[in-house]
Each structure stands twice: as C-alpha cells, then as structure tokens.
Design a protein around this motif. Sequence first.
Motif, short mmCIF file in Angstrom:
data_model
loop_
_atom_site.label_atom_id
_atom_site.label_comp_id
_atom_site.label_asym_id
_atom_site.label_seq_id
_atom_site.Cartn_x
_atom_site.Cartn_y
_atom_site.Cartn_z
N GLY A 137 0.83 -1.20 0.00
CA GLY A 137 0.00 0.00 0.00
C GLY A 137 0.86 1.25 0.00
N PRO A 138 0.43 2.30 -0.68
CA PRO A 138 1.16 3.56 -0.65
C PRO A 138 0.77 4.38 0.58
N LEU A 139 1.62 5.33 0.95
CA LEU A 139 1.38 6.18 2.13
C LEU A 139 1.35 7.63 1.69
N GLY A 140 0.18 8.21 1.68
CA GLY A 140 0.06 9.56 1.14
C GLY A 140 -0.69 10.51 2.04
N THR A 141 -0.40 11.80 1.83
CA THR A 141 -1.12 12.87 2.50
C THR A 141 -1.86 13.67 1.43
N VAL A 142 -3.15 13.89 1.64
CA VAL A 142 -3.92 14.74 0.72
C VAL A 142 -4.45 15.94 1.49
N LYS A 143 -4.21 17.12 0.94
CA LYS A 143 -4.83 18.34 1.47
C LYS A 143 -5.53 19.05 0.32
N CYS A 144 -6.57 19.77 0.60
CA CYS A 144 -7.19 20.56 -0.45
C CYS A 144 -7.99 21.71 0.15
N SER A 145 -8.38 22.64 -0.70
CA SER A 145 -9.21 23.76 -0.28
C SER A 145 -9.73 24.47 -1.53
N PRO A 146 -10.94 24.95 -1.61
CA PRO A 146 -11.97 24.83 -0.59
C PRO A 146 -12.56 23.42 -0.51
N TRP A 147 -13.09 23.10 0.66
CA TRP A 147 -13.79 21.82 0.84
C TRP A 147 -15.22 21.91 0.33
N ASN A 148 -15.70 23.15 0.21
CA ASN A 148 -17.10 23.34 -0.17
C ASN A 148 -17.15 24.01 -1.53
N SER A 149 -18.09 23.61 -2.36
CA SER A 149 -18.26 24.33 -3.62
C SER A 149 -19.72 24.73 -3.80
N PHE A 150 -19.89 26.00 -4.12
CA PHE A 150 -21.20 26.58 -4.43
C PHE A 150 -22.20 26.46 -3.29
N GLY A 151 -21.71 26.25 -2.08
CA GLY A 151 -22.63 26.11 -0.94
C GLY A 151 -23.51 24.87 -1.05
N LYS A 190 -13.28 27.00 10.32
CA LYS A 190 -13.01 26.57 11.69
C LYS A 190 -12.08 25.36 11.75
N ARG A 191 -12.11 24.55 10.71
CA ARG A 191 -11.51 23.22 10.79
C ARG A 191 -10.18 23.05 10.07
N ILE A 192 -9.94 23.79 9.00
CA ILE A 192 -8.86 23.40 8.07
C ILE A 192 -7.47 23.52 8.68
N ASN A 193 -7.23 24.51 9.53
CA ASN A 193 -5.90 24.60 10.14
C ASN A 193 -5.61 23.38 11.01
N ASP A 194 -6.65 22.83 11.59
CA ASP A 194 -6.46 21.67 12.46
C ASP A 194 -6.17 20.41 11.67
N THR A 195 -6.84 20.22 10.56
CA THR A 195 -6.55 19.00 9.79
C THR A 195 -5.21 19.15 9.07
N ASP A 196 -4.84 20.37 8.67
CA ASP A 196 -3.48 20.58 8.15
C ASP A 196 -2.45 20.20 9.22
N ALA A 197 -2.72 20.60 10.46
CA ALA A 197 -1.76 20.33 11.55
C ALA A 197 -1.60 18.83 11.78
N ILE A 198 -2.70 18.09 11.85
CA ILE A 198 -2.56 16.67 12.14
C ILE A 198 -1.89 15.94 10.97
N ALA A 199 -2.10 16.44 9.76
CA ALA A 199 -1.41 15.86 8.60
C ALA A 199 0.10 16.00 8.75
N ASP A 200 0.54 17.19 9.16
CA ASP A 200 1.98 17.42 9.33
C ASP A 200 2.53 16.65 10.53
N LEU A 201 1.77 16.63 11.60
CA LEU A 201 2.20 15.87 12.79
C LEU A 201 2.35 14.38 12.47
N ALA A 202 1.47 13.87 11.63
CA ALA A 202 1.51 12.45 11.29
C ALA A 202 2.78 12.10 10.52
N VAL A 203 3.19 13.00 9.62
CA VAL A 203 4.45 12.77 8.89
C VAL A 203 5.62 12.86 9.86
#
Lengths: 468, 468
Positions: A286-300, A355-368
């Motif tokens: 299995g490969p080991l990858g990190t995915v980040k993206c933004s925006p998470w929402n489109s067109f409401g 509210k959320r994206i800085n936190d999921t970015d942080a855990i992604a970096d912490l995990a690496v």
Amino acid sequence: MSKNQNILIIGAGLCGSLLALRMAQRGFQVTLVEKRPDLRKIIQDAGRSINLALSDRGLRGLRIAGVEEAAKKLCIPMNGRMIHDKAGNTFLSPYSGRKNEYINSVSRPGLNMLLLDEAEKMPNVKIIFNHACENVDLENASAVFKEFNSDKEITISADVIFGTDGAGSAVRKNMYENHKFLFSFSQQWLGHGYKELEIPAAENNGYRTYKNALHIWPRGEDMLIALPNLDGSFTVTLFLPYENNDYCFANLTTPEMVHEYFNKEYPDVVEMIPNLSEEFFNNPIGPLGTVKCSPWNSFGKVLLLGDAAHAIVPFYGQGMNASFEDVVVFDEILEKYASEENINWNTILKEYESKRINDTDAIADLAVDNFHEMKEHTAMEIFQNKRKLETAFEAEFPEEYYSKYSLVTFKESISYSEAMKRGRAQDKAILNLLDDGKLTEEMSLKEKLELVKKETQAILHDDEVAFG
Amino acid sequence: MSKNQNILIIGAGLCGSLLALRMAQRGFQVTLVEKRPDLRKIIQDAGRSINLALSDRGLRGLRIAGVEEAAKKLCIPMNGRMIHDKAGNTFLSPYSGRKNEYINSVSRPGLNMLLLDEAEKMPNVKIIFNHACENVDLENASAVFKEFNSDKEITISADVIFGTDGAGSAVRKNMYENHKFLFSFSQQWLGHGYKELEIPAAENNGYRTYKNALHIWPRGEDMLIALPNLDGSFTVTLFLPYENNDYCFANLTTPEMVHEYFNKEYPDVVEMIPNLSEEFFNNPIGPLGTVKCSPWNSFGKVLLLGDAAHAIVPFYGQGMNASFEDVVVFDEILEKYASEENINWNTILKEYESKRINDTDAIADLAVDNFHEMKEHTAMEIFQNKRKLETAFEAEFPEEYYSKYSLVTFKESISYSEAMKRGRAQDKAILNLLDDGKLTEEMSLKEKLELVKKETQAILHDDEVAFG
C-alpha cells in the motif's frame, strides 16, 4: 432549522456512516450511498488496514451519536509503545504518565458495521450499496452513480451533498476538475510503502506477545508495528522504502530475501508469523500519502469531510479520530444555527471549513513527523530520555503537563493546531535543555518542569516575534 | 558523450529557449516545440506579466550560454524598493548595502526573443511554433502535437524529452495521470489575484516616477508594485484579495469603486495612470499559484524543468532566475558525464532532481513569505529597523554579512535552501534582539554584528538539536 432537507452522503465508510447517523438524529432525510458491497455481508479482503487506533477525539464523535459504549466493546486498550530491539529485548514507553490515558485498538470493519447498523435503524436513513459515484453536479447538488453489477446509472439530487468517499474521493475529483473556482490541492507520497502481515492467535485465543500495547520494531529507515485484535491475533504492518535501501520492496523479491531480512531485523517476530513469506507475497503493497485541499465546499452545495478532505499517513493513529472530530465540529455549527427558520448551507459549509482546516493541516503534518519519530527517534537515547521525563511530569503533575502526544491524542478540548504549536515548542525546549545539560540530577522534578515551561514560553515568544 | 542524441524540448518560453540554446551548444540535435505563435511575429497581449526581475542566478544561466551581455542591454537596474505611503511620501530601501548588488527589470518578451534568435542561429536547433502538446508517451519518449490552425497532428520521438511548458504544463499532466508510479503534486492558490496596469511614459520617453527602483505601495492586505520599462513606462501590478476584504476584486465592479479605492489607497498613482478604470476593466485578473511536484523525471526519458516543475509566486522576483538556474545545474551534471562514451539519461535526470528539488521547494516557500513581507512588513517599524541594520552591516562589513534577501538574490554560490535556512535564522535573531532591546545605541555596529551572528548560530544549533 427546517428538517425536510434532503442530505446525500457519498461514501459509507467510518466518517460517512457516523455523519449519516448524526444527521438522521438531527431529523434530516439522509441518503447514504456506498461504492462497495455491504461489508456486513461479505468476507473481508486481506491486506487492508483492519485495525486502527481509536482515542479521545474519535470517542467524542461516537459519544455525540450515542454509540460510544457500544464501540468500546470492540476496543483493546493500548497503554504505550512496546519497543523491540534487534536482540528481542523490549521496553514499554507509556503514552501518558496519567493512568486513564491510553489509546485503543479497534477493528475497522467491526466499527463500520456498528455504525451502519445504527444508521440503518433510523427511519429517515436510506443506505444504497454497490453504487459508485460517476459524476457530481456541484452547482446543483446532484450526483450520478453506476450500479456495480448492472452498470445501470441513477441520479440522486439533494439539498446538500457530503463527500465522505475517502482518500481517493470521486467528489473531490469533480472539484479538482471544475474550472469555475481555484482549487488548491496536494497529494504527497512517502518513499515508503506498507504491507500487512498477521501474527495469529495462540491457543485458546491467547496473545503471542503483550496484548495491551502498540508494538514497534524501529530500525531507522524501516519499521514494523503490531496492534492487537480481539481474537488474539495481531495485525502487523511493515513500513519499508520502495527502493534505494539495503532492504526495500524493490529487492525483497524472493522468500530467501524476506527471511534474511526478517531474521536479521525482527528475529522475535519470525517465530510468531508461521507463513511469513507466503503472506508477504500474497498481500499488496500500500502507498502512504497525505492529501490536502481547499476549498472543501463548492457553491454552498457540496462539502468534503474525512479522508476525502484530508487524508493523512497513519503514524499518529489519528486518521479516523480526525474524521470523527470533523463530524463533531460540523455538528456544533449545525447546533449553532439550529433555531433558525431557514437553513443557509453556504454559510454553514464555509464556517465549517474556516473553523476546521488549520487543524486538519496540523494533524497531517504531525503524522508525517511521527513517522520519523517512530522509525528512528524511539530508538535514540535523547528521545527516550525526553519521553521518560515527560512521563514523569505527567505522573507527578497531571494537571500541569501534557506532552505533544498527550495534547494531540488525549486533550480533545484543544485543537490539533494548538496542540502542534505547544507540543513542538515543548519538544524543542526539552531536547535543547537535555542537549545543553541544563536538566541536572540535582534538580527536583518540579524544578525541571518549571525550567521546561519557561523555555517553552521563550520559544513561543521568539517565534511569535519573528513569524507573527 | 554521444552527440547524435535527439532532444525534444516542449515549450519555448524563457527556460525552454535557454535550454535549447545550451543543449545545442553541447552538440545535441534539438527540436524545440511551442504551442503559441512565434512571439517575434505578433503583437503582445496586454495584461500578461511583461517585465520581470533578473538577478545573479538568472544572469549566470545566460552567461553559460554566452548571452549575458546581450541580455544586459535589455535591463534597467533597480537598486532597492521605493516604498510609497498613503500620503505619497516615499523612501528607498536598498536591496543591499553593497554598491554592486541590484536587480534588473527586463522585458519578458524581449528576453525571450533574444534567446529564440540565438537558438535559431544554431544549425542543430529546429523550432516549431503553433503546435500544442496533446500527449506524451513517457515510457518511449515521444509526444503528439496538434497544429493550432489545421488541427493536424504530428508525433515527434526523441532520446529524451524536456518539459519546459510552464506552470500549466501538459507534460506534467501526463505524469499526474500516469498510474505506473506515485506522483506527488501540489497546486496552492493564494486568496489574492493580480491585475496589470500601465503608467505610460512621460514626454520624450521620460519616467513619471523614479526609474531605478521597484516601487511598492504596501497596504497590509493589498499592494501595488511597479517596474520600469526601457520605453519610459512602468508596468504596474495590483495584488488584491478576490473577496472578503474592504476592497477586493469581488466588489471593485464599477469605475466609481475603482477610483474610490485608488484615490484612497494610491493617490500618487492615480495621476500617473490616465485610463485607470478602462485598463482595470479591460485587463484580466490573474491567479497566483505555487506548483510543486515529484518525481520530475519519468522512466529516465522525460524531465520537467522551470515552471513546469516548480511554479512560484512572483514576490521574490525569482521565478525566471530559478528556471535559468535549473539550466545551470542541469548543465553541470551533463559536464560531469561529458567524457563518458554512452549517455545514461536515467542517471542524469535522477541526479538532477536530487540535487535541485530542495532548492526549488525553498524558493517557492520564500516567495510566499515575501508576499507577506512586501504587503505588510515593509510598512512596519520593526521590519524597517531590521532592514536598516542589515543594510548598514552590508555596507560596513560587505564580506561578513548577507541578509536573507542578499543570500537569495545575489549570492549565487550558495543554494536557495541554504539561503533560506541561514536567512530565516538571521531574521529571527535580529527581530528578537530588536524586540528584547538588546541592540542598544551604545553598541558599535561591529558589536551588533557579532551579537547577531552569535544569536543566529544559537538558533541554528537549537533547531538542529530539535529537528535534526
């Protein structure tokens, strides 16, 4: 809040199932669509990550949906890392100095089945399996699915769509390919892959090694870990470079090579895995990858949650926990607007991301970061001394000190990003104080703690001045 | 090294043209294919970035191809940043305390034409315009192109292909979509876009403001910059949030709003741009993105260089310089293997990436940092005091001190990644010493320098202990 809203959730994995359950509890009309067959009716594939670490943030998500106690019955507490050296010596490095802080090994399919069962009990949830998402009309909140067996297509429209279809999200792909807005996206692969193996149960469902720990065999560039299962077995995962290493997936091509490698690096494991080379060659890499993206929402109209929005590597044991915490954070925002007559999804989806994206970015970096900590640092003296000191702080001054690991894993009241910032500063403070010989034997533990706190504050202050 | 190798270069912008020229000088058979028409034969579009900053790393690339002197004739030296406040007051912040260190404003099409002219003079270079790359067979080093006017397709095979087709690279897209290897990729968009405007020349090609500077109007969240052109005009670029700001592209929708904004924020510019709102509404809004990816090479047959491999935001003035330095680094590796009978492209392409990628990652990050520095910090007292001190260090002790800006821009003998590491530590040292009041008026400049150096070393040491 008007309850007759139709909610379409794409992906019935852990995050999607929990979200469906919670949205149904709030009274929405929920349709949950899953590409794969109903996992309650099939035999599991080998070689997919079948146990996971469940800790406080994840438990909180299960709690708000009323399924925490049921989930705990599937859990095996792991009190620390059991480190195995090449000679087969072991020592336990506790996850916390506080007695009540531990993580849990839990079966992914077991937990998923529980959540599907609970969701299915709700009269306002409809679950559709075997339908793969082909396309999402982001502006109009409708999606086309193809039935796995017949290739027949169906279209489902909703007031809002949630994409919880995992790291390879089809919903996210529609955002990536849409050119009406700028979509930031990153996929980062490690140079390592993973392969799962199994230590089978001993007689009478006994455990062949210590049950209540996450076992680690750290070897610098490569490592083996093992998590216990309820049936007495352990799921073992090998993390190994694809290439350019003395041992790597590129050169472990024969049973002889596999045995040579395991005998040299993990002699105490060899005797516990009867069919080592057979399993090695039958199971996929299995490969080991990190995915980040933004925006998470489109067109409401469409929102990504869970791995679809932020896939992370498994080394902090936080992937599922982060996804469940997504549901908590989203639910809190729904609660905030619960008394309003008309629901404004655009506002809610945007507020959630901000509210959320800085936190999921942080855990992604912490995990690496934790990958390096696990495979290298757990075997290094200065890091072991740091852990011992932190464990002593936590045992002696449980209200005053939380290690980075504890902040991330057990301190659900602070966010991942705050945990990262404070935790990294603490780590840096302790490592530098140790390196400079400033934590002397004459000092009391309390004096050491005060010095670490002072140095941590100084580091945070200096960073603030320089980087804002 | 066998010279009868066929080299296909896709993209005849700045990087591709220089690479074609240099590879031809080394004796290879070069085919250079460009999607757009020959820019020497058409009228330029308005609103595309038409001048750029050329500095030492870029000049070195031109030098190895023997075109530095010719390029310098297109250059206007810029000795520093001229900061404009809201009242129209200006002050010049030099780029360096050393007299011979400055950057140059140069016309993108002018420089590109020069490179195309030089490449075309070589008997072993063939240039094909108006052919867009449709598909690349990565494993076999062949590419299909479609002719712009006729839609006729041609296929070109080579021993090795270079993708120098810019930030939106078609060659890179083929790597992204190939599933035989793991391709790490990121595209990150700023929340700001840019729009180009023009300050026309005064009478007799005179300049309406100071010629030899890069002008900045820093306003916190938004900013205007201007670079001089040879004809007396300045190319002005507005950097503005797309939305969610007092003034943003989303709300500057009428001539009245545009004039209100400019009169309030940039009163001294309004009088220099006669057709302000007309230009504003005629010119497109450009996005600002960073692209990183890896591997740059696939199957030892295809290599990405320049913006195709690492597109960066323009705020360090290093985009073109980094691309030209790519050619320098690649050329050094070719030189290393020049005496070998057979050329091993796989080795060369891999060695290039491993030598180069940390540096292009570094300049990408530095460029985003510099956005904040330019739009905010240039207007803040502590940062101005830092710059004054650094300029004094460089003037008084030119061999002993290089600011981060100087390390990146003028010190071509050290890599971007080393410049980032040293430069960030220096910045942090000075800002903290200033904040703590430790650089007192009683101290001599030499004493201040020694203290800054000592603090910088301490920061680098502490980071090394903590983060390795």
